[in-house]
Design an enzyme around this catalytic site. Structure first.
Site, PDB file in Angstrom:
ATOM      1  N   LYS A   1      48.016  33.871  45.250  1.00  0.00           N
ATOM      2  CA  LYS A   1      48.953  34.966  45.431  1.00  0.00           C
ATOM      3  C   LYS A   1      48.213  36.066  46.198  1.00  0.00           C
ATOM      4  CE  LYS A   1      51.299  38.813  44.730  1.00  0.00           C
ATOM      5  NZ  LYS A   1      50.833  40.104  45.302  1.00  0.00           N
TER       6      LYS A   1
ATOM      7  N   GLU B   1      36.808  40.087  39.265  1.00  0.00           N
ATOM      8  CA  GLU B   1      35.942  40.929  40.096  1.00  0.00           C
ATOM      9  C   GLU B   1      36.718  42.217  40.312  1.00  0.00           C
ATOM     10  OE1 GLU B   1      34.918  43.057  42.951  1.00  0.00           O
ATOM     11  OE2 GLU B   1      35.413  41.385  44.290  1.00  0.00           O
TER      12      GLU B   1
ATOM     13  N   CYS C   1      35.124  47.318  47.267  1.00  0.00           N
ATOM     14  CA  CYS C   1      34.697  47.591  45.891  1.00  0.00           C
ATOM     15  C   CYS C   1      33.196  47.797  45.787  1.00  0.00           C
ATOM     16  CB  CYS C   1      35.144  46.470  44.963  1.00  0.00           C
ATOM     17  SG  CYS C   1      34.654  44.842  45.534  1.00  0.00           S
TER      18      CYS C   1
END
Length: 516
Positions: free
Chosen positions: A210, A285, A319
């Protein structure tokens, strides 16, 4: 600024990367991708390109221009249920192939990604906004996971355990988990997929991906190449659409045995809780709050360039971006001046244009978040050294920004800004730096700049982070484990450790082995 094109172990020589690149209009870029057959607008279920069952579509916009690239099928529960059934039905045959057979399919997929690297990069820049040079770097990085795990498929070894009785033999098998639901973000629309799908397919699992509704086109193009590579129908499925409906369907299905997710900590917690009912394996994560520590004894040029790469790659939308730059007071002024000068040289614009180092943010909400963080910081005593406002280009462009005199009470020190803002904080001692760096619930990446080897070891061991770069701002590679401590996630991706996330251990005791 060549360093910002570095991704993982792939050193992209800009003169080679750009030898055929000229500034390109978005329409021409779309036409080139369409002509290659990689502009897909449907989901992939059971090897077939499929519209949403109710006909719904969603616009995919270019964040640099606001133009609509195309409309993509907007799927939900029913389509996801069928994708799960497809993956479940294919699992038995795919997992029964030999490791070499799966390896050959993955290697072919890698080769196709590399041969279509320019089209994939154009598509990524169109829908995500990152400069084309960075997009080419991501294609090399993302494809690298497929190459690595194609090879690692043949290295899934079990164990023989010394027997406890003479007529017994004890051994351990490693077998694929089963059907995997992979939910991926918009900031790395190829690499965050291949980092999950590579080890999943290598181990014998089948997958439902997705992708983010902001950047589905790169995922769909990669899926088309997987079919061309001979990966069988149903082994890789892609559903685009309602995140809540798709996510809930994956969580509730007993056929889905594992969820792997890259994204915000808040969503990760919901997925972790939602997986409890069916006791799924979970890899997460999640968000970071990366400190970048610059000590007095650092090589100034190395520290400036390394921090620049760690902070401003993908317009600060990663990130592992340096979210807090901690500078020892003895070098603070020199570093601030040199760093601001380097940041000032970053060219901002449409990523399809040659020489651009800083693209747009993903959407208006991202710009508004940056503005909120800067307003909070300046209201509490921070000063704007450079930038600090929307770019004159308008749209979702924001000026690369450096803030001085930031402290740990400001919002920008506590949460990810996810934008092109570099906050500078002073510290006095090594102990202060470690305390400040660890004062967060996040623990993904950290960076240290020092010429002292003993200090580099002391600080690295003291930092509560899953990844640490010493005198280097770009550290991600497919051959090393990627993952965080604390609320930055669970598990590791990439490297030989990453494939273990998709394997179950089975202990077998073969007893009563007496001669007849």
């Amino acid at each position: 600024m060549h360093r910002i094109a570095l991704v993982g172990r792939h050193l992209l020589n800009p003169s080679l990367v750009l030898r055929r690149q000229m500034s390109m209009e978005p329409r021409a870029a779309v036409d080139r991708v369409r002509q290659s057959g990689l502009l897909k607008a449907q989901g992939l279920i059971g090897g077939k390109w499929t519209d949403a069952y109710d006909g719904k579509t969603i616009e995919v916009q270019n964040p640099a221009t606001g133009d609509i690239i195309t409309n993509v099928a907007y799927m939900g529960k029913k389509e996801t249920t069928d994708a799960i059934s497809s993956a479940y039905g294919t699992f038995n045959s795919w997992s029964k192939l030999t490791a070499s057979e799966r390896s050959r399919c993955l290697r072919k997929w890698y080769d196709l990604m590399i041969s279509h690297k320019e089209e994939l990069a154009l598509l990524m820049t169109l829908e995500q906004g990152k400069p084309l040079k960075e997009a080419l770097g991501e294609v090399a990085y993302g494809a690298g996971f497929i190459e690595f795990f194609a090879e690692e498929a043949k290295r899934i070894y079990g164990d023989i355990i010394p027997a406890t009785l003479a007529d017994r033999r004890l051994f351990v098998l490693k077998q694929p988990v089963g059907v995997v639901g992979a939910i991926t973000p918009w900031n790395f629309p190829l690499a965050m997929i291949t980092r999950k799908v590579g080890p999943a397919l290598a181990s014998g699992c089948t997958v439902i991906v997705k992708p983010s509704e902001y950047t589905p086109l790169t995922a769909l193009a990669a899926a088309e190449l997987s079919l061309q590579a001979g990966i069988p129908p149903g082994a890789l499925n892609v559903v685009v659409g309602n995140a809540s409906d798709i996510g809930d369907t994956l969580l509730q299905s007993t056929k889905v045995r594992k969820i792997t997710f890259t994204g915000s900590t808040a969503v990760g917690k919901k997925l972790l809780a939602g997986s409890a009912n069916t006791v799924k394996r979970v890899s997460l994560e999640l968000g970071g709050n990366a400190p970048c520590i610059v000590f007095d004894d650092a090589d100034l040029d190395v520290a400036v360039q390394g921090t620049l790469a760690a902070k401003f790659r993908n317009s600060g939308q990663t990130c592992v971006c340096a979210n807090r730059i901690l500078v020892q007071e003895g070098i603070y002024e020199k570093f601030a001046n040199a760093f601001a000068k380097a940041v000032q040289d970053l060219q901002v614009g449409n990523g399809l244009l040659e020489g651009i180092a800083q693209g747009p943010l993903i959407n208006k909400a991202a710009v508004e978040k940056v503005e909120t963080f800067i307003s909070d910081a300046t209201s509490k005593g921070a000063n704007v050294i450079l930038g600090g406002k929307r770019h004159s280009l308008g749209m979702t462009f924001y000026e690369p920004t450096v803030l001085g005199n930031v402290n740990d009470e400001m919002l920008i020190s506590r949460e990810e800004v996810f934008g092109p803002v570099a906050p500078l904080l002073r510290f006095k001692t090594e102990e202060d730096a470690i305390r400040m760096a660890n004062d967060t619930n996040a623990g993904l990446a950290a960076y240290v700049f020092t010429t002292s080897i003993p200090r580099s070891w002391r600080v690295t061991e003291a930092l509560e982070y899953g990844l640490v770069g010493v005198n280097e701002g770009l550290i991600s590679t497919e051959v090393a484990p990627f993952g965080g401590y604390k609320q930055s996630g669970l598990g590791r991706e990439g490297s030989k450790y990453g494939i273990d996330e998709y394997l179950e251990l089975k202990y077998v005791c073969l007893g009563n082995m007496k001669e007849a």
